[in-house]
Design a protein around this motif. Sequence first.
Motif, PDB file in Angstrom:
ATOM      1  N   ASN A  28       0.917  -1.214  -0.006  1.00 32.31           N
ATOM      2  CA  ASN A  28      -0.031   0.208   0.016  1.00 32.31           C
ATOM      3  C   ASN A  28       0.915   1.287  -0.182  1.00 32.31           C
ATOM      4  O   ASN A  28       0.158   2.461   0.163  1.00 32.31           O
ATOM      5  CB  ASN A  28      -0.864  -0.214   1.277  1.00 32.31           C
ATOM      6  CG  ASN A  28      -1.816  -1.011   1.109  1.00 32.31           C
ATOM      7  OD1 ASN A  28      -2.684  -1.414   0.327  1.00 32.31           O
ATOM      8  ND2 ASN A  28      -1.962  -2.014   2.062  1.00 32.31           N
ATOM      9  N   HIS A  29       2.180   1.380   0.277  1.00 30.61           N
ATOM     10  CA  HIS A  29       2.935   2.302   0.217  1.00 30.61           C
ATOM     11  C   HIS A  29       4.153   2.179  -0.973  1.00 30.61           C
ATOM     12  O   HIS A  29       4.094   1.144  -1.654  1.00 30.61           O
ATOM     13  CB  HIS A  29       3.531   2.432   1.389  1.00 30.61           C
ATOM     14  CG  HIS A  29       2.425   2.882   2.521  1.00 30.61           C
ATOM     15  ND1 HIS A  29       1.820   1.832   3.275  1.00 30.61           N
ATOM     16  CD2 HIS A  29       1.883   4.184   3.026  1.00 30.61           C
ATOM     17  CE1 HIS A  29       0.699   2.516   4.034  1.00 30.61           C
ATOM     18  NE2 HIS A  29       0.812   3.589   3.790  1.00 30.61           N
ATOM     19  N   PHE A  30       5.061   3.202  -0.882  1.00 32.06           N
ATOM     20  CA  PHE A  30       6.059   3.214  -1.744  1.00 32.06           C
ATOM     21  C   PHE A  30       7.195   2.121  -1.644  1.00 32.06           C
ATOM     22  O   PHE A  30       7.985   1.849  -2.539  1.00 32.06           O
ATOM     23  CB  PHE A  30       6.571   4.423  -2.224  1.00 32.06           C
ATOM     24  CG  PHE A  30       7.518   5.263  -0.851  1.00 32.06           C
ATOM     25  CD1 PHE A  30       8.663   4.719  -0.906  1.00 32.06           C
ATOM     26  CD2 PHE A  30       6.658   5.992   0.021  1.00 32.06           C
ATOM     27  CE1 PHE A  30       9.386   4.927   0.414  1.00 32.06           C
ATOM     28  CE2 PHE A  30       7.506   6.324   1.256  1.00 32.06           C
ATOM     29  CZ  PHE A  30       8.510   5.832   1.548  1.00 32.06           C
ATOM     30  N   ASP A  31       7.423   1.639  -0.482  1.00 31.20           N
ATOM     31  CA  ASP A  31       8.463   0.761   0.112  1.00 31.20           C
ATOM     32  C   ASP A  31       7.755  -0.536   0.635  1.00 31.20           C
ATOM     33  O   ASP A  31       6.872  -0.407   1.539  1.00 31.20           O
ATOM     34  CB  ASP A  31       9.418   1.434   0.748  1.00 31.20           C
ATOM     35  CG  ASP A  31      10.498   0.502   0.817  1.00 31.20           C
ATOM     36  OD1 ASP A  31      10.597  -0.489   1.373  1.00 31.20           O
ATOM     37  OD2 ASP A  31      11.834   1.248   0.850  1.00 31.20           O
ATOM     38  N   GLY A  32       8.122  -1.678   0.241  1.00 34.69           N
ATOM     39  CA  GLY A  32       7.758  -2.742   0.903  1.00 34.69           C
ATOM     40  C   GLY A  32       7.947  -2.949   2.343  1.00 34.69           C
ATOM     41  O   GLY A  32       7.140  -3.690   3.276  1.00 34.69           O
ATOM     42  N   GLN A  33       9.153  -1.967   2.923  1.00 29.51           N
ATOM     43  CA  GLN A  33       9.326  -2.258   4.072  1.00 29.51           C
ATOM     44  C   GLN A  33       8.471  -1.291   5.062  1.00 29.51           C
ATOM     45  O   GLN A  33       8.625  -1.030   6.249  1.00 29.51           O
ATOM     46  CB  GLN A  33      10.927  -1.954   4.493  1.00 29.51           C
ATOM     47  CG  GLN A  33      11.594  -2.912   3.807  1.00 29.51           C
ATOM     48  CD  GLN A  33      13.151  -2.364   3.860  1.00 29.51           C
ATOM     49  OE1 GLN A  33      13.566  -2.342   5.021  1.00 29.51           O
ATOM     50  NE2 GLN A  33      14.030  -2.127   2.506  1.00 29.51           N
ATOM     51  N   TYR A  34       7.694  -0.236   4.306  1.00 29.47           N
ATOM     52  CA  TYR A  34       7.186   0.700   5.121  1.00 29.47           C
ATOM     53  C   TYR A  34       6.097   0.295   6.455  1.00 29.47           C
ATOM     54  O   TYR A  34       6.577   0.624   7.599  1.00 29.47           O
ATOM     55  CB  TYR A  34       6.209   1.709   3.965  1.00 29.47           C
ATOM     56  CG  TYR A  34       5.477   2.889   4.491  1.00 29.47           C
ATOM     57  CD1 TYR A  34       6.255   4.058   4.373  1.00 29.47           C
ATOM     58  CD2 TYR A  34       4.213   2.897   5.232  1.00 29.47           C
ATOM     59  CE1 TYR A  34       5.807   5.252   4.642  1.00 29.47           C
ATOM     60  CE2 TYR A  34       3.916   4.186   5.552  1.00 29.47           C
ATOM     61  CZ  TYR A  34       4.642   5.234   5.310  1.00 29.47           C
ATOM     62  OH  TYR A  34       3.884   6.436   5.782  1.00 29.47           O
ATOM     63  N   PHE A  35       5.194  -0.408   6.006  1.00 32.79           N
ATOM     64  CA  PHE A  35       4.601  -1.139   7.102  1.00 32.79           C
ATOM     65  C   PHE A  35       4.934  -2.612   6.780  1.00 32.79           C
ATOM     66  O   PHE A  35       3.801  -3.537   6.634  1.00 32.79           O
ATOM     67  CB  PHE A  35       2.986  -0.796   6.992  1.00 32.79           C
ATOM     68  CG  PHE A  35       2.553   0.405   7.503  1.00 32.79           C
ATOM     69  CD1 PHE A  35       3.416   1.144   8.319  1.00 32.79           C
ATOM     70  CD2 PHE A  35       1.379   1.068   7.581  1.00 32.79           C
ATOM     71  CE1 PHE A  35       3.233   2.468   8.875  1.00 32.79           C
ATOM     72  CE2 PHE A  35       0.977   2.181   7.917  1.00 32.79           C
ATOM     73  CZ  PHE A  35       2.151   3.033   8.420  1.00 32.79           C
ATOM     74  N   GLY A  36       5.847  -3.022   6.809  1.00 34.35           N
ATOM     75  CA  GLY A  36       6.632  -4.449   6.464  1.00 34.35           C
ATOM     76  C   GLY A  36       6.244  -5.298   7.702  1.00 34.35           C
ATOM     77  O   GLY A  36       5.493  -5.308   8.598  1.00 34.35           O
ATOM     78  N   LYS A  37       6.272  -6.859   7.387  1.00 33.20           N
ATOM     79  CA  LYS A  37       5.848  -7.777   7.992  1.00 33.20           C
ATOM     80  C   LYS A  37       6.485  -7.748   9.438  1.00 33.20           C
ATOM     81  O   LYS A  37       7.389  -7.214   9.992  1.00 33.20           O
ATOM     82  CB  LYS A  37       6.806  -9.205   7.391  1.00 33.20           C
ATOM     83  CG  LYS A  37       6.226 -10.448   8.147  1.00 33.20           C
ATOM     84  CD  LYS A  37       7.000 -11.640   7.524  1.00 33.20           C
ATOM     85  CE  LYS A  37       6.433 -12.841   8.170  1.00 33.20           C
ATOM     86  NZ  LYS A  37       6.986 -14.127   7.906  1.00 33.20           N
ATOM     87  N   GLY A  38       5.495  -7.861  10.282  1.00 29.46           N
ATOM     88  CA  GLY A  38       5.382  -7.541  11.731  1.00 29.46           C
ATOM     89  C   GLY A  38       5.184  -6.202  12.076  1.00 29.46           C
ATOM     90  O   GLY A  38       5.168  -5.855  13.404  1.00 29.46           O
ATOM     91  N   PHE A  39       4.980  -5.153  11.312  1.00 28.12           N
ATOM     92  CA  PHE A  39       4.749  -4.023  11.720  1.00 28.12           C
ATOM     93  C   PHE A  39       3.106  -3.661  12.213  1.00 28.12           C
ATOM     94  O   PHE A  39       2.404  -4.277  11.407  1.00 28.12           O
ATOM     95  CB  PHE A  39       5.019  -2.960  10.599  1.00 28.12           C
ATOM     96  CG  PHE A  39       5.181  -1.630  10.952  1.00 28.12           C
ATOM     97  CD1 PHE A  39       6.238  -0.957  11.002  1.00 28.12           C
ATOM     98  CD2 PHE A  39       4.351  -0.613  11.390  1.00 28.12           C
ATOM     99  CE1 PHE A  39       6.691   0.315  11.617  1.00 28.12           C
ATOM    100  CE2 PHE A  39       4.346   0.751  11.628  1.00 28.12           C
ATOM    101  CZ  PHE A  39       5.552   1.135  11.688  1.00 28.12           C
ATOM    102  N   ARG A  40       3.030  -3.061  13.181  1.00 31.21           N
ATOM    103  CA  ARG A  40       1.437  -2.852  13.775  1.00 31.21           C
ATOM    104  C   ARG A  40       1.037  -1.405  13.223  1.00 31.21           C
ATOM    105  O   ARG A  40       1.880  -0.462  13.170  1.00 31.21           O
ATOM    106  CB  ARG A  40       1.576  -2.715  15.302  1.00 31.21           C
ATOM    107  CG  ARG A  40       1.881  -4.219  15.831  1.00 31.21           C
ATOM    108  CD  ARG A  40       1.838  -3.890  17.371  1.00 31.21           C
ATOM    109  NE  ARG A  40       2.730  -3.186  17.917  1.00 31.21           N
ATOM    110  CZ  ARG A  40       2.951  -2.171  18.675  1.00 31.21           C
ATOM    111  NH1 ARG A  40       1.680  -1.469  19.009  1.00 31.21           N
ATOM    112  NH2 ARG A  40       3.838  -1.443  18.990  1.00 31.21           N
ATOM    113  N   TRP A  41      -0.032  -1.370  12.564  1.00 32.57           N
ATOM    114  CA  TRP A  41      -0.462  -0.343  11.961  1.00 32.57           C
ATOM    115  C   TRP A  41      -2.216  -0.268  11.797  1.00 32.57           C
ATOM    116  O   TRP A  41      -2.484  -1.385  12.086  1.00 32.57           O
ATOM    117  CB  TRP A  41      -0.121  -0.036  10.594  1.00 32.57           C
ATOM    118  CG  TRP A  41      -0.462  -1.177   9.492  1.00 32.57           C
ATOM    119  CD1 TRP A  41      -0.110  -2.457   9.398  1.00 32.57           C
ATOM    120  CD2 TRP A  41      -1.268  -0.762   8.349  1.00 32.57           C
ATOM    121  NE1 TRP A  41      -0.435  -3.104   8.493  1.00 32.57           N
ATOM    122  CE2 TRP A  41      -1.328  -2.141   7.655  1.00 32.57           C
ATOM    123  CE3 TRP A  41      -2.026   0.159   7.998  1.00 32.57           C
ATOM    124  CZ2 TRP A  41      -2.110  -2.373   6.628  1.00 32.57           C
ATOM    125  CZ3 TRP A  41      -2.875  -0.199   6.751  1.00 32.57           C
ATOM    126  CH2 TRP A  41      -2.923  -1.378   6.055  1.00 32.57           C
TER     127      TRP A  41
END
Length: 259
Positions: free
Chosen positions: A198-211
Amino acid sequence: MLRCVIGESSYVFAKDFVEQWQTERDPRYRASMRRLSALRDSHAGQRCFIIGNGPSLKRTDMSPLKSEYTIGLNRIYLMFDELGFSTTYYACVNRLVVEQCAREIIDLVPCPKFISWRCRDLIHFTENMVFLHPRTSSPKFFTDMTYGIWEGATVTYVALQIAYFLGFSRVVLIGVDHSYEARGEPRAEVVSESADQNHFDGQYFGKGFRWQLPDLKTSELGYEIARYIFEKKEREIVDATIGGKLQVFPKVRYEELFE
């Protein structure tokens, strides 16, 4: 109990009064108000770009923005090395983002940073930081941020209040795709199970990120209010997002902005 003696409404009023009194005595709040006052209308009559974080940024030539005033949001700094420059201003009001990324935010180059007062105990208060006080949960556009802000379900709405307070007469949105693959209850907290789409970088809210899942309807309501406030003062907000789904602001072609 005190609540029974003075009544529910009086109890709530007294509680809010005490919390506000404590806030206004806090050195971090007082310093923030002084810093805000110094920034008021510092860009009167100029234009700025508010950079959302949608996938469309990957199809946007960002190089012309090096010589423009910009407001970056949340984890935009993941793009700074590739860009070769940082945004003029930075804003983050989401508690989950601040909680998980406080060290990264502090380590950013020393541009003014606008952070929600709700996050004051999650991040060290630095000399180039301003805490913004969310005053209400009801829709409102604050033209004077020394009084407060409404967060509007998206940091982009806060950035619009920042841009207005700084005096910008023309605000250009880019990267505000207003479209998400994620499904679920708006504002529900979730944990990413894979790379971020959903964002420009796969790490933005990457695996394990709470959002939190987006609340697009509330965002659109805020945008409608912002458009009205800007136009009332003969200012404008335009949308140059490539392929963006937002239909609130007039659309412009990004490339034509630099001709």
